[in-house]
Design an enzyme around this catalytic site. Structure first.
Site, PDB file in Angstrom:
ATOM      1  N   ASP A  13      -4.377 -15.338   7.319  1.00 33.73           N
ATOM      2  CA  ASP A  13      -3.111 -15.887   6.814  1.00 33.73           C
ATOM      3  C   ASP A  13      -2.413 -16.782   7.838  1.00 33.73           C
ATOM      4  OD1 ASP A  13      -3.434 -14.636   4.382  1.00 33.73           O
ATOM      5  OD2 ASP A  13      -2.356 -12.836   5.001  1.00 33.73           O
TER       6      ASP A  13
ATOM      7  N   GLY B  35      -1.286 -12.014  -4.949  1.00 33.87           N
ATOM      8  CA  GLY B  35      -2.696 -11.648  -5.107  1.00 33.87           C
ATOM      9  C   GLY B  35      -2.946 -10.219  -4.660  1.00 33.87           C
TER      10      GLY B  35
ATOM     11  N   ARG C  22       0.823  -1.213   0.000  1.00 40.73           N
ATOM     12  CA  ARG C  22       0.000   0.000   0.000  1.00 40.73           C
ATOM     13  C   ARG C  22       0.855   1.261   0.000  1.00 40.73           C
ATOM     14  NH1 ARG C  22      -2.769  -4.213   1.833  1.00 40.73           N
ATOM     15  NH2 ARG C  22      -5.054  -4.233   1.938  1.00 40.73           N
TER      16      ARG C  22
HETATM   17  C1  S3P Z   1      -4.372  -8.952   2.166  1.00 36.08           C
HETATM   18  C2  S3P Z   1      -5.643  -9.454   2.353  1.00 36.08           C
HETATM   19  C3  S3P Z   1      -5.933 -10.877   2.572  1.00 36.08           C
HETATM   20  C4  S3P Z   1      -4.676 -11.679   2.930  1.00 36.08           C
HETATM   21  C5  S3P Z   1      -3.507 -11.307   2.067  1.00 36.08           C
HETATM   22  C6  S3P Z   1      -3.182  -9.820   2.202  1.00 36.08           C
HETATM   23  C7  S3P Z   1      -4.201  -7.507   1.944  1.00 36.08           C
HETATM   24  O1  S3P Z   1      -6.460 -11.418   1.377  1.00 36.08           O
HETATM   25  O2  S3P Z   1      -4.924 -13.061   2.839  1.00 36.08           O
HETATM   26  O3  S3P Z   1      -2.352 -12.055   2.417  1.00 36.08           O
HETATM   27  O4  S3P Z   1      -3.044  -7.023   2.039  1.00 36.08           O
HETATM   28  O5  S3P Z   1      -5.195  -6.833   1.683  1.00 36.08           O
HETATM   29  P1  S3P Z   1      -8.043 -11.347   1.027  1.00 36.08           P
HETATM   30  O6  S3P Z   1      -8.411  -9.956   0.735  1.00 36.08           O
HETATM   31  O7  S3P Z   1      -8.197 -12.248  -0.170  1.00 36.08           O
HETATM   32  O8  S3P Z   1      -8.722 -11.905   2.248  1.00 36.08           O
END
Ligand code: S3P
Length: 450
Positions: A327, A101, A33
């Protein structure tokens, strides 16, 4: 990019007491971020404590591709010269988000309301993960997405030329979805709103406020309502990234499993949207003290002092706690294997769409190590074998998932026979100094020579 191209098999063996100070790296969520908001501010943002893991380095490269100047000055010390909200340039090449992701989903949010086109790709793990959860709300802003079947990467996003503000109720608890909508809302006129039934990590809201955006949060009968006023001028910030509670979980859990251990983990984020694991461990009987609580970089932090106390007891983890420890379930499953009694984890189906299907990966690996598990779509139950009761003696598949690899290595420190993982290379995505840090505490973790 990490993966099976150069797998790094690793093994952990039963260890003597873990002692010392575990300086875990910066928070991954906050690091992504800081780079993205720095790129959307006008002027120079300074970041210290940035996680230099592969996931975050991929996001840094992506921000350069969208026109920001991103410079590394010293370990963890970076600057970002931002281009302003709506100022992203069209990248010349495909954006490779590797294993991340968070990276791909937040970046899609950040570009989807700018009239540019970008194509995103990732490794074999990321290419299996659902992106429809992001492209659905982006379509409401006016962006278009062209991906593979099932909304998978590689995917091209055509940003909206005339974005409209959006009111969106997230269909699943996901900070990534919430954050993508808020980032897209930055370049839409008027107010964008997100409603989440269960509170998820709030780093985006905190940091947007810090960068000068008008953003408010209120608890309503439908859940948490976040309102962002679009088209602000974001002011560059100095961001001190706290240490990552999700990375701290590995040395903390290792110290709770290895007899005689006592460690300190300084400066760990205590954000209540992230600390569910620690609450759970204390309910299991763990001795964890929070020392010198303070605020750093807009986040509450404390020094954790962790002492081995003998057997932990299995617990039922309340499903409403899931978002605050999403996590950490893999490493909790490793701890649960060494506890007495059953540990029941319900309401965890989101684990099936992480870097791997984490319910399946933990269940199969634990079974191979001699631990009884039960699972259904939304549940994982681990039957604890007590502090010295896990047979081990297996090599577990990490499925391109850093947290699966680290969880089995932690379990190996307390099992009767060594536990291996077929590939420890994904650990570099979030915790590149894991091996050195754990060895420094006294853990016997090594690479297996090919
Ligand atoms: C994260 C949100 C979570 C988490 C990921 C980091 C983030 O995922 O599992 O490791 O930084 O916003 P989800 O939004 O899919 O729950």
């Amino acid at each position: 990019m990490s993966g099976h191209d150069n797998p790094i098999p690793m093994t952990a063996r039963r260890s003597g007491p873990l002692t010392g100070v575990a300086e875990v790296p910066g928070d991954k969520s906050i690091s992504h971020r800081a780079l993205i908001l720095g790129a959307l501010a006008v002027g120079e943002t300074r970041i210290t404590g940035l996680l230099e893991g592969e996931d975050v380095l991929d996001t840094a490269r992506a921000m350069r591709a969208f026109g920001a100047e991103v410079t590394r000055h010293a370990p963890g010390a970076w600057s970002v010269h931002g281009v302003g909200v709506g100022g992203f340039a069209e990248p010349e090449a495909v954006i490779d988000c590797g294993n991340s992701g968070t990276g791909v989903r937040l970046i899609i949010g950040a570009m989807a309301t700018t009239p540019i086109t970008a194509t995103f790709t990732g490794d074999a793990s990321l290419s299996k993960r659902p992106m429809g959860r992001i492209t659905d709300p982006m379509a409401l802003f006016g962006a278009r997405a062209y991906g593979r079947a099932g909304g998978r990467l590689p995917m091209t996003i055509v940003g909206a030329a005339a974005p409209v503000p959006v009111r969106y109720a997230t269909p699943m608890p996901s900070a990534q979805v919430k954050s993508a909508v808020l980032l897209a809302g930055l370049n839409a006129p008027g107010q964008t709103q997100v409603i989440e039934r269960e509170a998820t990590r709030d780093h985006s809201e905190r940091m947007l406020r810090g960068f000068g955006a008008e953003i408010s949060t209120e608890d309503t009968p439908e859940g948490r309502l976040i309102t962002l006023t679009g088209q602000p001028e974001l002011r560059p910030q100095t961001v001190a990234v706290p240490r990552d509670p999700s990375s701290a979980a590995f040395p903390v859990c290792a110290a709770l499993l290895v007899a005689g251990s006592e460690i300190t983990v300084p400066g760990v984020s205590q954000n209540p949207t992230r600390n569910g694991l620690y609450t759970t461990l204390i309910e299991m009987g763990a001795d964890i003290a929070y020392e010198s609580p303070r605020e750093e970089g807009g986040e509450p932090v404390a020094d954790l002092r962790v002492r081995f106390t003998g057997a932990l007891k299995g617990v039922e983890v309340p499903p409403e706690r899931a978002a605050s420890m999403i996590d950490e379930y893999p490493v909790l499953a490793a701890v649960a294997a060494c506890a007495t009694g059953r540990t029941v984890m319900r309401g965890v189906k989101e684990l099936r769409v992480k870097e791997s299907d984490r319910i399946d990966a933990m269940a199969r690996g634990l079974e191979a190590c001699g631990v009884t598990v039960e699972e259904d779509e939304d549940t994982l139950i681990v039957h604890g074998r007590g502090p010295d009761g896990v047979p081990g003696g297996a090599t577990c598949a990490s499925h391109l998932d850093h947290r699966i690899a680290m969880s089995f290595l932690v379990l190996g420190l307390a099992a009767q026979q060594p536990i291996g993982v077929d590939d420890g290379s994904p650990i570099a995505t979030s915790f590149p100094v894991f091996e050195a840090l754990m060895s420094g505490l006294g853990a016997t973790i090594s690479r297996v020579d090919g």
